[in-house]
Design a protein around this motif. Structure first.
Motif, PDB file in Angstrom:
ATOM      1  N   THR A  86       0.852  -1.191   0.000  1.00 62.48           N
ATOM      2  CA  THR A  86       0.000   0.000   0.000  1.00 62.48           C
ATOM      3  C   THR A  86       0.887   1.240   0.000  1.00 62.48           C
ATOM      4  O   THR A  86       2.109   1.146   0.007  1.00 62.48           O
ATOM      5  CB  THR A  86      -0.927   0.023   1.228  1.00 62.48           C
ATOM      6  OG1 THR A  86      -0.125   0.058   2.422  1.00 62.48           O
ATOM      7  CG2 THR A  86      -1.825  -1.218   1.275  1.00 62.48           C
ATOM      8  N   GLY A  87       0.240   2.417   0.000  1.00 62.12           N
ATOM      9  CA  GLY A  87       0.992   3.662   0.100  1.00 62.12           C
ATOM     10  C   GLY A  87       1.654   4.095  -1.185  1.00 62.12           C
ATOM     11  O   GLY A  87       2.641   4.841  -1.154  1.00 62.12           O
ATOM     12  N   THR A 134     -12.247  -0.786   2.800  1.00 60.08           N
ATOM     13  CA  THR A 134     -11.399  -1.098   3.939  1.00 60.08           C
ATOM     14  C   THR A 134     -12.114  -2.055   4.884  1.00 60.08           C
ATOM     15  O   THR A 134     -13.341  -2.219   4.826  1.00 60.08           O
ATOM     16  CB  THR A 134     -11.022   0.175   4.705  1.00 60.08           C
ATOM     17  OG1 THR A 134     -12.213   0.778   5.227  1.00 60.08           O
ATOM     18  CG2 THR A 134     -10.318   1.168   3.790  1.00 60.08           C
ATOM     19  N   SER A 147      -1.832   8.392  -2.083  1.00 62.79           N
ATOM     20  CA  SER A 147      -1.027   7.213  -1.745  1.00 62.79           C
ATOM     21  C   SER A 147      -1.360   6.747  -0.331  1.00 62.79           C
ATOM     22  O   SER A 147      -0.492   6.668   0.524  1.00 62.79           O
ATOM     23  CB  SER A 147       0.469   7.495  -1.877  1.00 62.79           C
ATOM     24  OG  SER A 147       0.827   8.616  -1.069  1.00 62.79           O
ATOM     25  N   GLY A 148      -2.618   6.477  -0.087  1.00 61.14           N
ATOM     26  CA  GLY A 148      -3.048   6.100   1.248  1.00 61.14           C
ATOM     27  C   GLY A 148      -2.649   4.683   1.621  1.00 61.14           C
ATOM     28  O   GLY A 148      -2.489   3.806   0.757  1.00 61.14           O
ATOM     29  N   ASP A 149      -2.517   4.450   2.919  1.00 62.26           N
ATOM     30  CA  ASP A 149      -2.170   3.114   3.385  1.00 62.26           C
ATOM     31  C   ASP A 149      -3.357   2.165   3.367  1.00 62.26           C
ATOM     32  O   ASP A 149      -3.232   1.002   3.766  1.00 62.26           O
ATOM     33  CB  ASP A 149      -1.554   3.171   4.778  1.00 62.26           C
ATOM     34  CG  ASP A 149      -2.496   3.776   5.821  1.00 62.26           C
ATOM     35  OD1 ASP A 149      -3.677   4.037   5.477  1.00 62.26           O
ATOM     36  OD2 ASP A 149      -2.061   3.989   6.962  1.00 62.26           O
ATOM     37  N   ASP A 150      -4.527   2.643   2.907  1.00 58.47           N
ATOM     38  CA  ASP A 150      -5.705   1.774   2.761  1.00 58.47           C
ATOM     39  C   ASP A 150      -5.960   1.389   1.311  1.00 58.47           C
ATOM     40  O   ASP A 150      -6.981   0.784   1.002  1.00 58.47           O
ATOM     41  CB  ASP A 150      -6.945   2.449   3.346  1.00 58.47           C
ATOM     42  CG  ASP A 150      -7.330   3.714   2.595  1.00 58.47           C
ATOM     43  OD1 ASP A 150      -6.453   4.297   1.909  1.00 58.47           O
ATOM     44  OD2 ASP A 150      -8.496   4.136   2.687  1.00 58.47           O
TER      45      ASP A 150
END
Length: 424
Positions: free
Chosen positions: A124-125, A215, A236-239
């Protein structure tokens, strides 16, 4: 007169001081001299989502994901019914098409999210551009959103990956939750980049990247395979993770709906409406033959009641004129209403013996409808007039006595895409 608000959709807030027994909803449309819009009354009428029996959740174990290294799944060519049914819980009509038939060619999809190894956590990210680069380095490409949806719905076209209902266990163990094609973790615990874009809608939706899935903490309806989100492609989210596809990409895409005329007349007759009402359990027992109110006579009757109500003495010559507000049209005709892009509602007023009614149907493809809401006036034959303003897209008025307390109210299209009737 007894006013009965029958709940056929999401619960509405009705302030009834005249014997309201239940809460309900409804919707409507408007004329303006243009050619009537054809309604298709012979189609099947579906039950409101709120009144359907809940589906049992079940995870498909066919093609369960192996615990070894990378694996890919062959998705055969075939038809995808993309999107969802108008009125489905959680559906956003501006993003999800209404049961769009799409023919897709065959392709191959990674069984797991990148790096496609169940022994490693999903990456992710990263932005969509970086996700695309990583897929290319792995010899593939980002999946298109329609490829993603077909892999998620499986050969049976289920609403959720592997079943008709969301299984919360999938959020905790996404690798063990597979679609009917055997693809793991779709819509389970992460959102996913796709190569597709969400087309813009004027004054509502800018062009954006199409993201699928949800999510782990999202509400159950957000895990539907048809669920779309419009996201800045540079985010660039971690989800947000991604998975890769292989083979020539399918060119099919989802067009965004556009704004339509807010209200217009619907071409439909009393007999056709009677056939539709007979398919609604809460309304099939209406007494006599269905008939419409007459225009302009019954519109004038609604205004006349308001004039009489101004003074108990009943001296019409001395009463001020009662009329609709500026830019508001009163009608008793069946209407088609476009409260939001991608949503169309048929609204009909009429009577059966001593009962008057307003019924709202969501319009579906293929000459079908879905009941949205209903207002039934028991013991009052009406007439009921509808008042609309073409510049007010999400609300119109109804009245048996124009602007009289207890005999008038509003019909509203809410932010949750439900139609509600409220009484003044």
């Amino acid at each position: 007169m007894t006013l009965l608000l029958i709940a056929l959709g999401a619960a509405g807030a009705a302030g009834c001081d005249r014997g309201a027994e239940q809460q309900q909803q409804a919707g409507e449309r408007r004329p303006d001299g243009s050619a009537p819009a054809k309604a298709a009354p012979q189609g099947k009428v579906l039950e409101a989502a709120e009144n359907e029996a809940p589906a049992a959740s079940a995870r498909s174990q066919a093609g369960a994901a192996p615990q070894g290294g990378p694996a890919r799944v062959e998705i055969p060519a075939g038809k995808l019914v993309a999107g969802s049914t108008p009125g489905d819980k959680g559906r956003d009509p501006t993003l999800e098409p209404a049961l769009l038939d799409v023919e897709l060619g065959g392709f191959t999809i990674d069984r797991h999210l990148y790096p496609n190894d169940p022994a490693q956590p999903p990456l992710t990210g990263v932005s969509r551009a970086r996700a695309s680069e990583l897929c290319q380095q792995a010899g593939g490409r980002l999946c298109t959103e329609l490829e993603w949806e077909r892999a998620c719905k499986g050969p049976e076209g289920t609403p959720y990956a592997g079943g008709a209902a969301w299984d919360p266990a999938c959020a905790k163990a996404p690798a063990s939750c597979v679609s009917g094609f055997g693809v793991a973790g779709m819509g389970a615990a992460l959102r996913e980049w796709t190569a597709s874009d969400v087309a813009p809608i004027e004054n509502l939706q800018p062009k954006a990247a199409a993201v699928r899935g949800a999510t782990a903490s999202a509400s159950g309806v957000d895990h539907r395979c048809a669920r779309r989100a419009a996201v800045d492609p540079t985010a660039s989210g971690d989800d947000i993770g991604f998975r890769c596809c292989h083979g020539p990409p399918n060119a099919a895409s989802i067009p965004s709906p556009q704004w339509q005329q807010t209200f217009r007349r619907a071409e439909i007759g009393p007999q056709q409406v009677a056939e539709m009402l007979a398919l609604v359990p809460q309304l099939r027992d209406l007494g006599g033959a269905i008939s419409f109110f007459k225009e302009p006579d019954d519109v004038n009757a609604v205004l006349g009641r308001a004039r009489t109500r101004l003074s108990p003495s009943g001296a019409p010559a001395t009463q001020p004129e009662v009329s609709a507000p500026p830019n508001t049209t009163l009608t008793t005709s069946p209407l088609l209403w476009n409260p939001a892009p991608g949503e169309e509602v048929l609204v009909v007023t009429g009577k059966s013996d001593d009962d008057a009614f307003i019924v709202a149907f969501l319009k579906l493809p293929g000459d079908r409808y879905r009941i949205a809401s209903s207002l039934l006036l028991k013991g009052d034959p009406g007439p009921i007039a509808l008042g609309f303003n073409g510049y007010v897209r999400r609300r119109l008025s109804w009245a048996t006595c124009w602007d009289c307390r207890g005999e008038s109210g509003n019909v509203t299209y809410r932010d949750d895409n439900r139609v509600v009737i409220t009484q003044k």
